[in-house]
Design a protein around this motif. Structure first.
Motif, PDB file in Angstrom:
ATOM      1  N   UNK A   1      33.624  28.861  -6.957  1.00  0.00           N
ATOM      2  CA  UNK A   1      33.091  28.506  -8.267  1.00  0.00           C
ATOM      3  C   UNK A   1      32.544  29.767  -8.914  1.00  0.00           C
ATOM      4  N   UNK A   2      32.993  30.061 -10.133  1.00  0.00           N
ATOM      5  CA  UNK A   2      32.491  31.194 -10.890  1.00  0.00           C
ATOM      6  C   UNK A   2      31.881  30.679 -12.189  1.00  0.00           C
ATOM      7  N   UNK A   3      30.679  31.166 -12.512  1.00  0.00           N
ATOM      8  CA  UNK A   3      30.003  30.803 -13.756  1.00  0.00           C
ATOM      9  C   UNK A   3      29.802  32.050 -14.587  1.00  0.00           C
ATOM     10  N   UNK A   4      30.125  31.968 -15.877  1.00  0.00           N
ATOM     11  CA  UNK A   4      29.959  33.092 -16.791  1.00  0.00           C
ATOM     12  C   UNK A   4      29.290  32.590 -18.055  1.00  0.00           C
ATOM     13  N   UNK A   5      28.310  33.345 -18.517  1.00  0.00           N
ATOM     14  CA  UNK A   5      27.557  32.963 -19.715  1.00  0.00           C
ATOM     15  C   UNK A   5      27.215  34.231 -20.477  1.00  0.00           C
ATOM     16  N   UNK A   6      27.389  34.188 -21.775  1.00  0.00           N
ATOM     17  CA  UNK A   6      27.095  35.333 -22.617  1.00  0.00           C
ATOM     18  C   UNK A   6      25.632  35.739 -22.448  1.00  0.00           C
ATOM     19  N   UNK A   7      25.402  37.009 -22.120  1.00  0.00           N
ATOM     20  CA  UNK A   7      24.046  37.516 -21.944  1.00  0.00           C
ATOM     21  C   UNK A   7      23.514  37.353 -20.543  1.00  0.00           C
TER      22      UNK A   7
ATOM     23  N   UNK B   1      30.972  14.047  -3.179  1.00  0.00           N
ATOM     24  CA  UNK B   1      30.668  14.974  -4.264  1.00  0.00           C
ATOM     25  C   UNK B   1      29.836  16.132  -3.720  1.00  0.00           C
ATOM     26  N   UNK B   2      30.285  17.345  -3.983  1.00  0.00           N
ATOM     27  CA  UNK B   2      29.522  18.545  -3.640  1.00  0.00           C
ATOM     28  C   UNK B   2      28.793  19.016  -4.890  1.00  0.00           C
ATOM     29  N   UNK B   3      27.571  19.533  -4.698  1.00  0.00           N
ATOM     30  CA  UNK B   3      26.729  19.901  -5.834  1.00  0.00           C
ATOM     31  C   UNK B   3      26.514  21.410  -5.875  1.00  0.00           C
ATOM     32  N   UNK B   4      26.660  21.975  -7.068  1.00  0.00           N
ATOM     33  CA  UNK B   4      26.433  23.393  -7.305  1.00  0.00           C
ATOM     34  C   UNK B   4      25.473  23.511  -8.475  1.00  0.00           C
ATOM     35  N   UNK B   5      24.318  24.179  -8.234  1.00  0.00           N
ATOM     36  CA  UNK B   5      23.334  24.358  -9.296  1.00  0.00           C
ATOM     37  C   UNK B   5      22.712  25.737  -9.148  1.00  0.00           C
ATOM     38  N   UNK B   6      22.592  26.469 -10.230  1.00  0.00           N
ATOM     39  CA  UNK B   6      22.049  27.830 -10.149  1.00  0.00           C
ATOM     40  C   UNK B   6      21.334  28.182 -11.446  1.00  0.00           C
ATOM     41  N   UNK B   7      20.423  29.139 -11.333  1.00  0.00           N
ATOM     42  CA  UNK B   7      19.747  29.722 -12.495  1.00  0.00           C
ATOM     43  C   UNK B   7      20.347  31.104 -12.711  1.00  0.00           C
ATOM     44  N   UNK B   8      21.013  31.291 -13.834  1.00  0.00           N
ATOM     45  CA  UNK B   8      21.688  32.553 -14.115  1.00  0.00           C
ATOM     46  C   UNK B   8      20.688  33.653 -14.432  1.00  0.00           C
ATOM     47  N   UNK B   9      21.055  34.892 -14.058  1.00  0.00           N
ATOM     48  CA  UNK B   9      20.184  36.054 -14.270  1.00  0.00           C
ATOM     49  C   UNK B   9      20.577  36.760 -15.563  1.00  0.00           C
TER      50      UNK B   9
ATOM     51  N   UNK C   1      29.951  18.719  -8.643  1.00  0.00           N
ATOM     52  CA  UNK C   1      29.044  18.617  -9.783  1.00  0.00           C
ATOM     53  C   UNK C   1      28.417  19.980 -10.010  1.00  0.00           C
ATOM     54  N   UNK C   2      28.666  20.571 -11.171  1.00  0.00           N
ATOM     55  CA  UNK C   2      28.230  21.932 -11.464  1.00  0.00           C
ATOM     56  C   UNK C   2      27.216  21.912 -12.609  1.00  0.00           C
TER      57      UNK C   2
ATOM     58  N   UNK D   1      28.904  19.766 -15.718  1.00  0.00           N
ATOM     59  CA  UNK D   1      30.152  19.033 -15.666  1.00  0.00           C
ATOM     60  C   UNK D   1      30.472  18.681 -14.213  1.00  0.00           C
ATOM     61  N   UNK D   2      31.132  17.522 -14.013  1.00  0.00           N
ATOM     62  CA  UNK D   2      31.606  17.122 -12.689  1.00  0.00           C
ATOM     63  C   UNK D   2      33.109  17.284 -12.658  1.00  0.00           C
ATOM     64  N   UNK D   3      33.575  18.141 -11.731  1.00  0.00           N
ATOM     65  CA  UNK D   3      35.005  18.394 -11.593  1.00  0.00           C
ATOM     66  C   UNK D   3      35.597  17.345 -10.666  1.00  0.00           C
TER      67      UNK D   3
END
Length: 599
Positions: free
Chosen positions: A379-385, A400-408, A345-346, A367-369
């Motif tokens: 797991x790689x996360x990319x977001x504009x800006x 279920x493994x959980x991944x949660x982060x606050x992008x910089x 779960x991302x 999203x849950x993969x």
């Protein structure tokens, strides 16, 4: 003497001048003798007549330039009496005022009518009306409510109403007055021919049958029951049936009260087994033990049996139990397969970040993969800006493994993105010739970390033409590519068609010695090259030809059949002569034999 003459002449001149002045003054007085009349009325709008002549004016109005003297004024207004004539004195240089208050023409008092009327209504309507008047009974066609009788002589009248199924109403007296209507309203009373039955039971809730027809459950009042004797029967599960007879009288209520007797208890059993055994048994949700087990004292009817065992899917069925007998349940439980994949779960803040699992694009957060193989994954996360974010997550089968982060935030990004969709989906995506993945029907495929500048995106899908376009990528931005794929042209045909017709029709057609049908006939999917066509029909000579077939072409073969020649009969004369010779020889032999016998 001269002085005297001069004095006389001067005196005469003065007299003449004075005479002229007098004449002129008199004439001037006569010319200025003109006045006016101001005419008004209440009400206004009356037509004005001056000296007997209408002047085409209405009040209020001022009549000007009138000679001095006496004039006559008259006023006329519809609905009012004529006013005048009246004399008005006109003085030179002045305005005479005339005001008239007109008198309305009185309305004649109507003669009161010599008759009255009677309006008759009823509830319900449709009742037949009988009317007696001071002059005698009403004579005419039968009338029904609602109805209004007119021209009824004043006095006392009698009204009577009748309607099938209702009691007669009246007679009642009605006073009729000349010039005014009289009103009569009747509420009809139904003729009662039915009664009611009030039924109660202990306990309540019993089914009620009247003359073997279901009517409801107790307590119950049955209305509109015809008078006479009727049968009543009460039934209730767990109690003995209760029958009786009751008499119903018109307009009355008959009462029935029943005390039901419980039926003797009767139960059945359920024998439950399972493979493997040891499953927990639930009957109608209540735990009853483990298999194998026989459950007793089960009430008759339908029951739900459910089996549960760890490591196996739940199993349930519905079974009917009969009093005094045993019902059997046997279940083969299905093992729950051990899970071979897990879930991730991302989520991210902000959401909408592009997810890559082990370098493969999977969608956007949150999203849950699913169907993730056990083990470590990147797991790689990319977001504009925002700066790219990477982490390793361990997945266990069935969990279920959980991944949660606050992008910089990234104030100065160096790459961009391309969003790719296609119709239909499932197309292979290539960026500058390098394979990236496939388009999805549910969401866009995102190509990340693309250097700014011009790039080429191409799509390939089996059965569709190659699709390619150029796209410009900006730093931190997302460029969108949407492709509508065009189906590939079908491969060129390698076969042709032969169309065969004949006169007459109905002939058998053979192609390369293989029967194909009867004319007229179209033979499709014929391989390119030379083929032999034969046409045969009884009574006609066989016909054949060679036909050259080209791919995609149609060859027409028209056939005009020729009748077969009639065979020439063989002459019969030689046979006849031979037969005659043989007969003569035989006859001669017989005659010679007889002659020898005689000698």
């Amino acid at each position: 003497m001269v002085a005297k003459r001069i004095g006389i002449i001067g005196l005469m001149t003065v007299v003449f001048l004075l005479a002229c002045v007098c004449v002129l003054y008199t004439a001037a007085g006569q010319i200025g003798a003109i006045g006016s009349i101001s005419v008004s009325s209440s009400p206004s709008g009356a037509d004005i007549s001056l000296d007997g002549i209408p002047i085409n004016a209405v009040t209020p109005y001022t009549i000007q330039h009138l000679d001095s003297g006496t004039h006559t004024i008259e006023l006329f207004l519809e609905g009012y009496q004529d006013w005048g004539p009246t004399d008005v004195q006109v003085t030179s240089g002045e305005t005479s005022v005339v005001h008239a208050t007109l008198t309305p023409i009185p309305t004649p008092t109507p003669t009161p009518p010599a008759t009255g009327s009677i309006s008759v209504t009823s509830d319900p309507s449709g009742a037949t009306i009988e009317l007696d008047t001071p002059a005698g009974p009403f004579v005419g066609p039968s009338v029904k409510t609602p109805y209004t009788f007119t021209k009824v002589e004043p006095g006392t009248c009698t009204i009577k109403l009748s309607l099938e199924g209702y009691q007669d109403w009246g007679p009642t007296d009605v006073q009729v007055r000349a010039g005014s209507p009289s009103y009569v309203h009747a509420t009809m009373t139904p003729i009662v021919t039915t009664g009611s039955i009030s039924i109660s039971s202990s306990p309540s809730g019993a089914n009620v049958y009247l003359d073997h027809t279901y009517k409801g459950i107790t307590p119950l009042t049955i209305t509109d029951v015809s008078h006479g004797h009727h049968s009543i029967e009460l039934t209730l599960a767990g109690y003995q049936d209760w029958p009786t007879s009751v008499e119903v009288k018109a307009g009355e209520t008959s009462y029935v009260s029943a005390t039901l007797t419980p039926t003797p208890p009767a139960t059945g059993s359920i024998s439950v087994s399972s493979s493997p055994s040891g499953a927990r048994i639930y009957v109608d949700g209540s735990y009853k033990g483990r298999t194998p087990e026989t459950i007793t004292h089960v009430s008759p009817g339908s029951h739900t049996v459910k089996l549960k065992r760890d490591g196996y899917y739940d199993w349930s069925t519905s079974i009917k139990v009969t009093a005094g007998s045993t019902s059997y349940v046997s279940a083969s439980l299905t093992p729950i397969p051990y899970p071979t994949a897990g879930f991730i779960s991302v989520s991210s803040s902000p959401s909408g970040a592009y997810i890559h699992l082990d370098g493969s694009y999977k969608g956007t957060t949150p999203k849950t993969l699913t169907h993730v193989s056990p083990g470590s994954h990147t797991i790689e996360l990319e977001h504009s800006g925002y700066y790219d974010w990477t982490s390793t997550v361990r997945v266990k089968a069935g969990s279920t493994s959980y991944v949660s982060t606050s992008l910089t935030p990234n104030p100065s990004p160096t790459t961009g993105f391309i969003s790719v969709t296609s119709s239909p989906s499932g197309a292979n995506i290539y960026l500058d010739g390098a394979y990236q993945g496939r388009t999805s029907a549910s969401e866009a495929f995102i190509i990340v970390a693309i250097a700014p500048g011009h790039h080429t995106v191409s799509l390939d899908l089996s059965g569709y033409q190659h699709w390619e376009t150029g796209v410009d990528v900006t730093v931190g931005g997302t460029s969108h590519v949407s492709a509508s794929l065009v189906p590939s042209s079908p491969p060129p045909s390698t076969t042709g068609t032969i169309s065969v017709s004949s006169s007459p029709s109905g002939a058998n057609v053979y192609m390369d010695n293989a029967y194909k049908g009867i004319t007229p006939l179209t033979i499709t999917d014929v391989s390119s090259g030379t083929h032999t066509i034969e046409v045969k029909l009884e009574g006609y000579q066989d016909w054949s030809t060679s036909v050259q077939i080209t791919a995609g072409g149609t060859a027409s073969v028209p056939v005009s059949l020729t009748l077969s020649p009639t065979p020439t009969p063989t002459p019969k004369a030689p046979t006849t002569v031979l037969c005659v010779i043989v007969a003569l020889i035989i006859g001669g032999i017989i005659a010679l034999t007889k002659r020898i016998e005689r000698k």
